[in-house]
Motif scaffolding. Structure first.
Motif: not given
Length: 360
Positions: A192-196, A223-226, A229-230
């Motif tokens: 969610n953080f990456r998507n936002a 986790i971040w390097d995967r 997105v959600a």
């Protein structure tokens, strides 16, 4: 002269291009030469600055700027739009509108600061013991009520810079211990953080948060390097509170500032057990923080309620005190009663005295 690096060309007939042209013209016509440090010059037939003056201030060609105001099909660069915005003295809202109409990303995004209104804070306090908080897209905790402040950890004991759900979920032992489904929750939070952040990663606050988390947590890096997105939330939130045990909530969101994702989130009990334990938790919070309750400035409603309670207590005490005093007065003989009793004792012969009289 600014470089015309094309971002996207809008068709000349598009409503957005016409709106862009009209918007630029309206902003130009509202400015006077004196406002931007130019001499008034010869008599002007139309209000505001001339097109050539705006073009000169923005360091762009007069023909190019004229075509832009005419709504022609020309390429628009973010760099030139930035120069035009400065030349026209646009405020942050106008600047954002300009870039949106032109279909470009602002290279210098406006600073964001959201002040939680007192009305929202009052709503959250009224919702107690239901946990409530105000957050933005970065998971910064902008405000919260007392129950939320003690739901996963003691938020008041943390510096404001650490009051971020993402940071706490990866670094705070108490917060992590309260997450029943920790791994799945962390993966969804990061997605969610990456998507936002996709529209905000050029802002310093976002980059600094990612860098800070990378330096503090190997789990976050993994986790971040995967690059997942959600854009979803779990329908049921389950926490293990350190005082009352497991709590299960439904989560409701009310948007306060959608552009930056500012929302008030309220957790409502998903079962009767959680409702009962929330009441227990509030009692624990009140018992554990008497100093805070005494030093906190009461709201007008609570102050009035406190005064009414004190008045009732005083009224309850007054009859009991009066009754006790009356009882004491009834039990204690008055001076006249004492004198009368003494007289009766003098006038009334004792049994021995009676016997002596009979002998006589």
């Amino acid at each position: 002269m600014a470089t015309l690096t094309a971002v996207r060309a809008l068709p000349s007939a598009s409503p957005r291009r016409r709106e862009l042209a009209d918007f630029l013209r309206s902003r130009r016509e509202r400015l006077t030469p004196e406002q931007v440090g130019l001499p008034p010059g010869r008599r002007r037939r139309t209000p505001g600055l001339r097109r050539e003056e705006v073009a000169q201030r923005a360091s762009v060609g007069i023909s190019w700027y004229t075509w832009l105001e005419q709504g022609r099909d020309i390429s628009v660069s973010a760099q030139v739009l930035d120069a035009v915005a400065r030349a026209l003295c646009l405020d942050p809202s106008e600047r954002a509108h300009l870039f949106t109409l032109a279909g470009a990303v602002d290279p210098v995004p406006r600073a964001f600061r959201f002040e939680v209104p007192d009305s929202v804070r009052a709503i959250m306090e009224r919702l107690d013991p239901f946990p409530a908080s105000v957050q933005n897209l970065r998971f910064d905790l902008l405000a919260y009520n007392r129950t939320f402040g003690n739901l996963l950890c003691d938020l008041d004991a943390l510096p404001p810079s650490d009051r971020n759900c993402m940071w706490l979920a990866f670094t705070n032992p108490d917060w992590r211990a309260a997450m029943v489904e920790r791994r799945a929750t962390l993966e969804l939070m990061v997605a969610n953080f990456r998507n936002a952040g996709s529209a905000h990663f050029d802002e310093p606050q976002w980059g600094s948060m990612v860098d800070r988390l990378r330096g503090a947590s190997d789990e976050f890096c993994e986790i971040w390097d995967r690059y997942d997105v959600a854009a979803q939330v779990k329908p049921l939130k389950v926490f293990r509170n350190r005082f009352v045990g497991e709590l299960r909530f439904a989560s409701e969101r009310m948007w306060l500032q959608p552009e930056y994702g500012v929302r008030m989130t309220v957790f409502t009990p998903a079962d009767p057990e959680t409702a009962a334990r929330l009441t227990e938790l509030r009692a624990v919070i009140d018992a554990a923080s008497p100093t805070r309750a005494e030093t906190a400035e009461p709201s007008p409603d609570r102050a009035a309620e406190s005064r009414a309670t004190a008045h009732r207590a005083a009224s309850d005490r007054a009859p009991r005190a009066g009754t006790a005093a009356a009882d004491r007065r009834a039990d204690a003989p008055s001076p006249q009663a004492g004198m009368a009793a003494a007289d009766r004792r003098v006038d009334t012969p004792s049994p021995q005295a009676g016997t002596a009289a009979a002998d006589r």
